[in-house]
Write a protein that holds these residues in place. Sequence first.
Motif, short mmCIF file in Angstrom:
data_model
loop_
_atom_site.label_atom_id
_atom_site.label_comp_id
_atom_site.label_asym_id
_atom_site.label_seq_id
_atom_site.Cartn_x
_atom_site.Cartn_y
_atom_site.Cartn_z
N LEU A 1 0.83 -1.20 0.00
CA LEU A 1 0.00 0.00 0.00
C LEU A 1 0.87 1.25 0.00
N TYR A 2 1.89 1.25 0.86
CA TYR A 2 2.74 2.44 0.95
C TYR A 2 3.67 2.60 -0.24
N LEU A 3 4.10 1.50 -0.82
CA LEU A 3 4.87 1.60 -2.06
C LEU A 3 4.02 2.21 -3.16
N ASN A 4 2.72 1.88 -3.16
CA ASN A 4 1.80 2.39 -4.18
C ASN A 4 1.61 3.90 -4.10
N ILE A 5 1.83 4.49 -2.91
CA ILE A 5 1.71 5.95 -2.80
C ILE A 5 3.10 6.59 -2.71
N GLU A 6 4.10 5.88 -3.18
CA GLU A 6 5.48 6.38 -3.31
C GLU A 6 6.10 6.80 -1.99
N LYS A 7 5.77 6.06 -0.92
CA LYS A 7 6.44 6.25 0.35
C LYS A 7 7.60 5.27 0.46
N GLN A 8 8.41 5.43 1.51
CA GLN A 8 9.56 4.57 1.75
C GLN A 8 9.34 3.84 3.08
N PRO A 9 8.64 2.69 3.06
CA PRO A 9 8.35 1.98 4.32
C PRO A 9 9.57 1.25 4.86
N ILE A 10 9.69 1.24 6.18
CA ILE A 10 10.70 0.41 6.84
C ILE A 10 10.00 -0.52 7.81
N THR A 11 10.61 -1.67 8.06
CA THR A 11 10.03 -2.68 8.95
C THR A 11 10.68 -2.58 10.33
N VAL A 12 9.85 -2.33 11.35
CA VAL A 12 10.34 -2.26 12.74
C VAL A 12 10.01 -3.59 13.40
N LYS A 13 11.04 -4.30 13.84
CA LYS A 13 10.88 -5.70 14.25
C LYS A 13 10.73 -5.90 15.75
N LYS A 14 10.84 -4.82 16.53
CA LYS A 14 10.66 -4.93 17.98
C LYS A 14 9.74 -3.83 18.48
N ASP A 15 8.95 -4.14 19.51
CA ASP A 15 8.01 -3.18 20.09
C ASP A 15 8.77 -2.28 21.06
N ILE A 16 9.47 -1.29 20.50
CA ILE A 16 10.30 -0.40 21.31
C ILE A 16 9.77 1.03 21.23
N SER A 17 9.93 1.78 22.32
CA SER A 17 9.46 3.16 22.37
C SER A 17 10.16 3.99 21.29
N GLY A 18 9.36 4.82 20.61
CA GLY A 18 9.93 5.74 19.64
C GLY A 18 10.17 5.17 18.26
N MET A 19 9.88 3.86 18.08
CA MET A 19 10.16 3.21 16.81
C MET A 19 11.65 3.44 16.46
N ILE A 20 11.98 3.76 15.21
CA ILE A 20 13.39 3.89 14.81
C ILE A 20 13.77 5.35 14.58
N ALA A 21 13.01 6.04 13.72
CA ALA A 21 13.39 7.39 13.32
C ALA A 21 13.43 8.36 14.50
N ASN A 22 12.43 8.29 15.39
CA ASN A 22 12.42 9.22 16.52
C ASN A 22 13.54 8.92 17.52
N ARG A 23 13.92 7.68 17.66
CA ARG A 23 15.05 7.36 18.55
C ARG A 23 16.33 7.99 17.99
N MET A 24 16.51 7.90 16.68
CA MET A 24 17.69 8.51 16.06
C MET A 24 17.64 10.03 16.17
N LEU A 25 16.46 10.59 15.90
CA LEU A 25 16.30 12.05 15.94
C LEU A 25 16.59 12.61 17.33
N HIS A 26 16.00 11.98 18.37
CA HIS A 26 16.13 12.55 19.71
C HIS A 26 17.48 12.25 20.35
N ALA A 27 18.17 11.22 19.88
CA ALA A 27 19.55 11.03 20.31
C ALA A 27 20.40 12.20 19.83
N LEU A 28 20.17 12.62 18.60
CA LEU A 28 20.86 13.79 18.05
C LEU A 28 20.42 15.07 18.77
N ALA A 29 19.09 15.21 18.99
CA ALA A 29 18.57 16.42 19.62
C ALA A 29 19.12 16.59 21.04
#
Length: 313
Positions: A172-200
């Motif tokens: 579905l997301y490929l069909n609307i030209e998004k870039q989906p990633i698969t998150v394999k563990k139920d962790i707070s912040g998913m992936i992108a926000n963990r990376m962002l706030h480590a930098l912040a």
Amino acid sequence: MIKNISVIGAGTMGHGIAGAFAMYNYKVSIYDRNRKNHENVIEEIKIELEFMAEENYIEKDKIYPTLSNIKIFSNLEEAIKNADYVIEAIPEVLELKQELFNKLDKICPQHTIITSNTSSLSLSKLMEHISAERKKRIMICHWYNPAHLMPIIELSYFGNMPEEIFSDVYSLYLNIEKQPITVKKDISGMIANRMLHALAREVFYLIEIDAVSPEDIEKTLKYGPGFRGATTGILESADLGGLDIWCTVEDNLFKELNGSKKASDLLKQKVNNGKLGLKTDEGFFKYPKDTKEKIKKDFFRRLIIQLKASKNY
């Protein structure tokens, strides 16, 4: 096959999510119990589409068909009765989302996939009181703001969902030209926000200790790591630079980095003083009222330039 989309919540994220699906000819139903959001959502989407057309990202004649794919409902049951896929974008309050998920479990068609835009709440908590059969069709699908322009979508795949259902959502997301990633563990912040706030965390700390001005910290990111990061991931950058060099630098540097377990004191001070950023006219920088709309458009314009470039990459 997913054809009919229902979006619950038409605020900052919800209207952008709805517009993104509608642009690719999906039929979208929107429900929001907030009267202001309910009344303004079509106009907000229209304004964003018009700007995308002005920047030659979409054709002008795509605006009307996109808007015609969207229907606004004042009744939740009506908004989701034909839904193949529901995404909620209501406030980030666990109890509110649990209440909504429990209601959706009862009134959605059996085949409906129910998803949340959360990035900070646990999927296991969200579906705590959901029926066992429905749990196979529940996931987190986290968008980034602004939803109509940011390509990344974080999709949870924690073991509750059969592979074929996950694949349908991924497609579905490929069909609307998004870039989906698969998150394999139920962790707070998913992936992108963990990376962002480590930098912040480090950014706020460097300003707190007066190591750099807010203006120069922005320049550092835009013309340093962020400049390279737009086309080259961090793992590829490490490989290109040499893992031995990165290892040495990290051994030397990590003991000096901020390791705080709470939000920055500087950030809290800004919040306590009512300096919340663009919406209050001041945050780390000042935003005169007569320039706020231009600032937002300039931000969107930069993202559109990146989107155009990324399609050729």
